[in-house]
Motif scaffolding. Structure first.
Motif, PDB file in Angstrom:
ATOM      1  N   VAL A   1       0.850  -1.193   0.000  1.00 18.73           N
ATOM      2  CA  VAL A   1       0.000   0.000   0.000  1.00 18.73           C
ATOM      3  C   VAL A   1       0.885   1.243   0.000  1.00 18.73           C
ATOM      4  CG1 VAL A   1      -1.789   1.250   1.271  1.00 18.73           C
ATOM      5  CG2 VAL A   1      -1.761  -1.253   1.284  1.00 18.73           C
ATOM      6  N   ALA A   2       0.609   2.153  -0.919  1.00 21.50           N
ATOM      7  CA  ALA A   2       1.390   3.387  -1.015  1.00 21.50           C
ATOM      8  C   ALA A   2       0.922   4.402   0.018  1.00 21.50           C
ATOM      9  CB  ALA A   2       1.241   3.988  -2.411  1.00 21.50           C
ATOM     10  N   TYR A   3       1.865   5.136   0.551  1.00 26.53           N
ATOM     11  CA  TYR A   3       1.523   6.332   1.323  1.00 26.53           C
ATOM     12  C   TYR A   3       2.519   7.416   0.947  1.00 26.53           C
ATOM     13  CZ  TYR A   3       5.251   5.645   4.797  1.00 26.53           C
ATOM     14  OH  TYR A   3       6.452   5.519   5.424  1.00 26.53           O
ATOM     15  N   PHE A   4       2.081   8.651   1.081  1.00 29.56           N
ATOM     16  CA  PHE A   4       2.906   9.786   0.690  1.00 29.56           C
ATOM     17  C   PHE A   4       2.586  10.950   1.598  1.00 29.56           C
ATOM     18  CE2 PHE A   4      -0.598   8.898  -2.105  1.00 29.56           C
ATOM     19  CZ  PHE A   4      -1.396  10.023  -1.973  1.00 29.56           C
ATOM     20  N   ASP A   5       3.337  12.015   1.494  1.00 26.48           N
ATOM     21  CA  ASP A   5       3.205  13.157   2.390  1.00 26.48           C
ATOM     22  C   ASP A   5       1.839  13.823   2.243  1.00 26.48           C
ATOM     23  OD1 ASP A   5       3.771  15.104   4.239  1.00 26.48           O
ATOM     24  OD2 ASP A   5       4.796  16.394   2.786  1.00 26.48           O
ATOM     25  N   LEU A   6       1.066  13.768   3.309  1.00 22.86           N
ATOM     26  CA  LEU A   6      -0.232  14.444   3.373  1.00 22.86           C
ATOM     27  C   LEU A   6      -0.313  15.272   4.651  1.00 22.86           C
ATOM     28  CD1 LEU A   6      -2.737  11.660   2.225  1.00 22.86           C
ATOM     29  CD2 LEU A   6      -2.182  13.749   1.014  1.00 22.86           C
ATOM     30  N   GLY A   7       0.739  15.962   4.963  1.00 20.36           N
ATOM     31  CA  GLY A   7       0.754  16.736   6.204  1.00 20.36           C
ATOM     32  C   GLY A   7       0.908  15.808   7.391  1.00 20.36           C
ATOM     33  N   ASN A   8      -0.016  15.896   8.333  1.00 15.46           N
ATOM     34  CA  ASN A   8       0.031  15.057   9.531  1.00 15.46           C
ATOM     35  C   ASN A   8      -0.873  13.829   9.450  1.00 15.46           C
ATOM     36  OD1 ASN A   8       1.871  16.679  10.845  1.00 15.46           O
ATOM     37  ND2 ASN A   8       0.292  18.008  11.686  1.00 15.46           N
ATOM     38  N   TYR A   9      -1.369  13.506   8.271  1.00 12.82           N
ATOM     39  CA  TYR A   9      -2.299  12.372   8.163  1.00 12.82           C
ATOM     40  C   TYR A   9      -1.613  11.056   8.520  1.00 12.82           C
ATOM     41  CZ  TYR A   9      -5.915   9.285   6.488  1.00 12.82           C
ATOM     42  OH  TYR A   9      -6.876   8.309   6.415  1.00 12.82           O
ATOM     43  N   TYR A  10      -0.452  10.803   7.932  1.00 11.40           N
ATOM     44  CA  TYR A  10       0.314   9.601   8.258  1.00 11.40           C
ATOM     45  C   TYR A  10       1.347   9.955   9.311  1.00 11.40           C
ATOM     46  CZ  TYR A  10      -1.653   7.470   4.072  1.00 11.40           C
ATOM     47  OH  TYR A  10      -2.510   6.972   3.133  1.00 11.40           O
ATOM     48  N   GLN A  11       1.361   9.219  10.404  1.00  9.12           N
ATOM     49  CA  GLN A  11       2.309   9.452  11.491  1.00  9.12           C
ATOM     50  C   GLN A  11       3.367   8.353  11.462  1.00  9.12           C
ATOM     51  OE1 GLN A  11       2.038  12.116  13.685  1.00  9.12           O
ATOM     52  NE2 GLN A  11       0.415  12.770  12.304  1.00  9.12           N
ATOM     53  N   LYS A  12       4.602   8.719  11.199  1.00  9.61           N
ATOM     54  CA  LYS A  12       5.691   7.750  11.187  1.00  9.61           C
ATOM     55  C   LYS A  12       6.141   7.516  12.628  1.00  9.61           C
ATOM     56  CE  LYS A  12       9.040   6.038   8.240  1.00  9.61           C
ATOM     57  NZ  LYS A  12       9.388   5.945   6.877  1.00  9.61           N
ATOM     58  N   GLN A  13       6.159   6.257  13.043  1.00 13.22           N
ATOM     59  CA  GLN A  13       6.529   5.883  14.401  1.00 13.22           C
ATOM     60  C   GLN A  13       8.041   5.684  14.495  1.00 13.22           C
ATOM     61  OE1 GLN A  13       4.094   6.029  16.650  1.00 13.22           O
ATOM     62  NE2 GLN A  13       2.770   6.555  14.929  1.00 13.22           N
ATOM     63  N   PRO A  14       8.621   5.747  15.702  1.00  9.46           N
ATOM     64  CA  PRO A  14      10.074   5.555  15.872  1.00  9.46           C
ATOM     65  C   PRO A  14      10.573   4.202  15.358  1.00  9.46           C
ATOM     66  CG  PRO A  14       9.131   6.468  17.877  1.00  9.46           C
ATOM     67  CD  PRO A  14       7.983   6.131  16.963  1.00  9.46           C
ATOM     68  N   ASP A  15       9.712   3.182  15.390  1.00 10.89           N
ATOM     69  CA  ASP A  15      10.136   1.853  14.912  1.00 10.89           C
ATOM     70  C   ASP A  15      10.039   1.721  13.389  1.00 10.89           C
ATOM     71  OD1 ASP A  15       7.402   1.724  14.534  1.00 10.89           O
ATOM     72  OD2 ASP A  15       7.142  -0.161  15.617  1.00 10.89           O
ATOM     73  N   GLY A  16       9.637   2.801  12.690  1.00 11.91           N
ATOM     74  CA  GLY A  16       9.549   2.781  11.240  1.00 11.91           C
ATOM     75  C   GLY A  16       8.172   2.482  10.698  1.00 11.91           C
ATOM     76  N   SER A  17       7.255   2.072  11.550  1.00  9.28           N
ATOM     77  CA  SER A  17       5.892   1.784  11.099  1.00  9.28           C
ATOM     78  C   SER A  17       5.121   3.089  10.893  1.00  9.28           C
ATOM     79  CB  SER A  17       5.172   0.893  12.108  1.00  9.28           C
ATOM     80  OG  SER A  17       5.010   1.564  13.333  1.00  9.28           O
ATOM     81  N   VAL A  18       3.996   2.981  10.236  1.00 13.24           N
ATOM     82  CA  VAL A  18       3.166   4.140   9.922  1.00 13.24           C
ATOM     83  C   VAL A  18       1.801   3.935  10.566  1.00 13.24           C
ATOM     84  CG1 VAL A  18       2.144   5.458   8.044  1.00 13.24           C
ATOM     85  CG2 VAL A  18       4.349   4.383   7.723  1.00 13.24           C
ATOM     86  N   SER A  19       1.227   5.005  11.102  1.00 13.69           N
ATOM     87  CA  SER A  19      -0.119   4.901  11.667  1.00 13.69           C
ATOM     88  C   SER A  19      -1.002   5.999  11.098  1.00 13.69           C
ATOM     89  CB  SER A  19      -0.077   4.976  13.194  1.00 13.69           C
ATOM     90  OG  SER A  19       0.391   6.227  13.614  1.00 13.69           O
ATOM     91  N   SER A  20      -2.250   5.627  10.860  1.00 15.34           N
ATOM     92  CA  SER A  20      -3.271   6.557  10.372  1.00 15.34           C
ATOM     93  C   SER A  20      -4.609   5.830  10.450  1.00 15.34           C
ATOM     94  CB  SER A  20      -2.991   6.969   8.920  1.00 15.34           C
ATOM     95  OG  SER A  20      -3.216   5.878   8.051  1.00 15.34           O
ATOM     96  N   PHE A  21      -5.650   6.498  10.035  1.00 12.24           N
ATOM     97  CA  PHE A  21      -6.950   5.844   9.972  1.00 12.24           C
ATOM     98  C   PHE A  21      -6.879   4.670   8.994  1.00 12.24           C
ATOM     99  CE2 PHE A  21     -11.073   5.321   7.891  1.00 12.24           C
ATOM    100  CZ  PHE A  21     -11.851   5.005   8.988  1.00 12.24           C
ATOM    101  N   ASP A  22      -6.188   4.846   7.870  1.00 11.76           N
ATOM    102  CA  ASP A  22      -6.071   3.796   6.859  1.00 11.76           C
ATOM    103  C   ASP A  22      -5.384   2.556   7.426  1.00 11.76           C
ATOM    104  OD1 ASP A  22      -7.107   5.726   5.192  1.00 11.76           O
ATOM    105  OD2 ASP A  22      -5.209   6.138   4.182  1.00 11.76           O
ATOM    106  N   THR A  23      -4.277   2.744   8.130  1.00  7.62           N
ATOM    107  CA  THR A  23      -3.551   1.598   8.665  1.00  7.62           C
ATOM    108  C   THR A  23      -4.376   0.863   9.713  1.00  7.62           C
ATOM    109  OG1 THR A  23      -2.402   2.962  10.294  1.00  7.62           O
ATOM    110  CG2 THR A  23      -1.291   2.613   8.186  1.00  7.62           C
ATOM    111  N   SER A  24      -5.129   1.601  10.510  1.00  6.13           N
ATOM    112  CA  SER A  24      -5.996   0.972  11.511  1.00  6.13           C
ATOM    113  C   SER A  24      -7.089   0.150  10.838  1.00  6.13           C
ATOM    114  CB  SER A  24      -6.633   2.025  12.411  1.00  6.13           C
ATOM    115  OG  SER A  24      -5.652   2.740  13.095  1.00  6.13           O
ATOM    116  N   TYR A  25      -7.692   0.714   9.809  1.00  4.93           N
ATOM    117  CA  TYR A  25      -8.750   0.015   9.073  1.00  4.93           C
ATOM    118  C   TYR A  25      -8.208  -1.256   8.423  1.00  4.93           C
ATOM    119  CZ  TYR A  25     -12.341  -0.942   5.616  1.00  4.93           C
ATOM    120  OH  TYR A  25     -13.292  -1.563   4.849  1.00  4.93           O
ATOM    121  N   LEU A  26      -7.065  -1.156   7.761  1.00  8.85           N
ATOM    122  CA  LEU A  26      -6.505  -2.323   7.085  1.00  8.85           C
ATOM    123  C   LEU A  26      -6.030  -3.378   8.074  1.00  8.85           C
ATOM    124  CD1 LEU A  26      -4.668  -0.610   4.109  1.00  8.85           C
ATOM    125  CD2 LEU A  26      -6.840  -1.859   4.081  1.00  8.85           C
ATOM    126  N   SER A  27      -5.663  -2.964   9.254  1.00  8.07           N
ATOM    127  CA  SER A  27      -5.304  -3.919  10.293  1.00  8.07           C
ATOM    128  C   SER A  27      -6.514  -4.771  10.682  1.00  8.07           C
ATOM    129  CB  SER A  27      -4.767  -3.187  11.512  1.00  8.07           C
ATOM    130  OG  SER A  27      -4.525  -4.087  12.557  1.00  8.07           O
TER     131      SER A  27
END
Length: 97
Positions: free
Chosen positions: A40-66
């Motif tokens: 799944v692609a993600y790109f810079d959308l301001g603060n929508y995608y939050q990059k975590q210290p471990d390298g993972s990404v969190s957002s509404f999309d990632t929660s839904y797909l989880s």
């Protein structure tokens, strides 16, 4: 009277047995499906995608797909594309799904 009650009990028992067998076989079938990884692609959308210290990404999309991955034989890998245009190029090159 007893005969009618016994007939009803037998019908209920047979229906319950059929239901349990069907549920068992469907559950086994779902577990035997091979998990597929979707990129799944993600790109810079301001603060929508939050990059975590471990390298993972969190957002509404990632929660839904989880949650989707809990019910479907899918796992999701998030790929940083940088920009929308780059994401489209990566999609055309089959680097993301």
């Amino acid at each position: 009277m007893k005969r009618i009650v016994l007939c009803r009990i037998k019908k209920i028992a047979v229906c319950a047995a059929v239901f349990l067998c069907a549920a068992f076989f469907l559950s086994a079938e779902m577990q035997s499906l091979e998990r597929r990884t979707v990129k799944v692609a993600y790109f810079d959308l301001g603060n929508y995608y939050q990059k975590q210290p471990d390298g993972s990404v969190s957002s509404f999309d990632t929660s839904y797909l989880s949650v989707v991955s809990d019910y479907a034989p899918l796992s999701f890998e998030f790929v940083d594309c940088g920009t929308w245009d780059n994401a489209l190029k990566m999609l055309e090159a089959h680097e993301i799904d």
